[in-house]
Scaffold this active site. Structure first.
Site, PDB file in Angstrom:
ATOM      1  N   GLU A 327       6.477  -4.763  -4.124  1.00 37.95           N
ATOM      2  CA  GLU A 327       5.692  -5.002  -5.335  1.00 37.95           C
ATOM      3  C   GLU A 327       4.368  -5.648  -4.951  1.00 37.95           C
ATOM      4  OE1 GLU A 327       8.762  -5.799  -8.998  1.00 37.95           O
ATOM      5  OE2 GLU A 327       8.154  -7.540  -7.830  1.00 37.95           O
ATOM      6  N   CYS A 328       3.275  -5.073  -5.415  1.00 40.55           N
ATOM      7  CA  CYS A 328       1.937  -5.631  -5.235  1.00 40.55           C
ATOM      8  C   CYS A 328       1.679  -5.972  -3.768  1.00 40.55           C
ATOM      9  CB  CYS A 328       1.733  -6.829  -6.153  1.00 40.55           C
ATOM     10  SG  CYS A 328      -0.006  -7.247  -6.417  1.00 40.55           S
ATOM     11  N   GLY A 329       1.685  -7.255  -3.376  1.00 39.83           N
ATOM     12  CA  GLY A 329       1.461  -7.598  -1.982  1.00 39.83           C
ATOM     13  C   GLY A 329       2.476  -6.966  -1.056  1.00 39.83           C
TER      14      GLY A 329
END
Length: 436
Positions: A327-329
């Site tokens: 997720e994201c990073g």
């Protein structure tokens, strides 16, 4: 029965978190059991709440969650003496289009629970106008009740007197007034507060905030303003399917943005979670059947991640046979490369073709509704997932098959579709809930 209050403000940056933490610790020091919640998609503040109260805090979100889910989460406050819900942004700030049970505004939670609102008002650069703002917030929505205000960063006794008189004339209670006090300022970085676990002195900081608040705020009056609250029965809990039976979760300073309610829901459904640290060059548990890389600050640690060959090769070996999701990073680390703010390119794990850059900084912020075009761990093709995106990276390349069709809160299709390749999947949004 517990009593409930919502802590809100006209805008961000006024002092909601500091007041929430200080009230919580001050009442805890008096022997009360205090439970905190965070309204809205914030994965940093709940850890501060836990540090202040000694009890786990979770998010409640009217855009992403239905009333049954919110009731289930709030029910953890049943055995508390006082329950505080800290708002996000301004009291009525949400998105334009209604979500599952509201627009994501703090006011939705206040009205839904019937809890009065304590406003933090920063009257810097004004005096009587602060009363007009407070009165406008009080009268804006019939179902939201204002308990009173706490003034923050007052310039002088004369300034305080002017504001107090105006608020009294408007029939608004003033619980206290705080002069400027740099010692209780919480350090920040580009995605919000520096995380609680990164601050060795967080306990002392909260203690000082509690002492300062107790000196300037009538704690008994605030407590009397809270609404006695009888929790609704939480029937069927959270509608969350864990991504696997045994989950290897990346967890360190670079991978820490995960909603507490998600981890609790996974455990409640019978899943086991084992953590590992990519920054310590650790690899996922070989006995796990899925690996999950949450968001965080990989851009601050990109050089270390790139240098940790054991972690990168171990994750690639894991993904040869078992699913890995980021997720994201975490999604960025699953990609080919991450370019940091100085323009230096760092090699990531290469499980996906994504390449991102912080040298070309651009904010991406908002709720996301995704319909999966392919399965991802815990969710089947066609599932409708609700989440939130917040980062400053720019996509340089996103060549893999899209994971989902993703819309923002207005219904507009966005380019951040997520990716899938082999057993690896990733999204820029952080998952909050799946539509029932």
């Amino acid at each position: 029965m517990p009593a409930g209050l919502v802590i809100s403000a006209p805008a961000s940056g006024v002092g909601k978190t500091t007041l929430t933490l200080a009230l919580a610790r001050a009442w805890r020091n008096r022997g009360l059991n205090v439970q905190c919640f965070k309204s809205g998609p914030d994965y940093i503040d709940p850890a501060f709440h836990a540090a202040a109260t000694g009890r786990a805090s979770v998010n409640v979100d009217s855009w992403a969650m239905d009333r049954a889910t919110i009731a289930h989460l709030i029910s953890r406050g049943t055995d508390a003496d006082i329950v505080l819900a800290e708002g996000s942004m301004g009291l009525f700030d949400g998105v334009a289009a209604r979500g599952v049970s509201g627009t994501g505004a703090t006011a939705d939670i206040a009205e839904m629970l019937g809890w009065p609102v304590v406003l933090v008002i920063d009257p810097s650069g004004q005096a009587q106008t602060a009363a007009a703002i407070a009165a406008g917030l009080r009268d804006y929505r019939a179902g939201v009740r204002l308990a009173g205000v706490v003034l923050n960063r007052v310039a002088s006794p004369r300034h305080e007197d002017l504001v107090r008189r105006a608020l009294n004339d408007a029939g608004i209670a003033v619980f206290g007034a705080l002069p400027r006090h740099a010692e209780i300022s919480l350090p920040k970085r580009h995605l919000g507060l520096v995380q609680a676990e990164e601050q060795a002195e967080i306990g002392k900081l909260i203690d000082e905030a509690a002492r300062f608040i107790a000196e300037h705020v009538d704690l008994d009056a605030v407590l009397r303003a809270a609404a006695t609250w009888s929790p609704q029965a939480a029937s069927n809990g959270l509608n969350v399917t864990p991504p696997g039976q045994r989950i290897a979760l990346a967890r360190d300073a670079a991978f820490s943005f995960v909603y507490p309610h998600m981890l609790e829901a996974w455990r409640a459904a019978g899943a086991e979670i084992s953590t590992f640290s990519p920054l310590a060059d650790e690899t996922p548990d070989a006995s796990a059947d899925v690996c999950w890389l949450p968001g965080g600050y990989p851009e601050l640690h990109a050089g270390g991640i790139a240098a940790n060959a054991r972690f990168r090769s171990g994750l690639r070996a894991f993904a040869e046979r078992r699913p890995v999701h980021g997720e994201c990073g975490g999604y960025m680390v699953l990609g080919t490369a991450l370019i940091d703010a100085d323009g230096i390119r760092h090699e990531m794990t290469g499980l996906l073709g994504l390449e991102t850059s912080f040298a070309r900084r651009r904010m991406h912020l908002g709720y996301r509704l995704a319909r999966l075009a392919a399965p991802m761990p815990g969710h089947a093709t066609g599932a409708r997932l609700r989440g939130h995106e917040f980062h400053y990276s720019t996509i340089v390349a996103q060549p893999d098959t899209p994971l989902a069709v993703v819309h923002d809160a207005t219904g507009a299709v966005i380019a951040e579709t997520g990716s899938r390749r082999g057993h690896a999947t990733g999204t820029f949004f952080h998952l909050i809930a799946e539509d029932r």
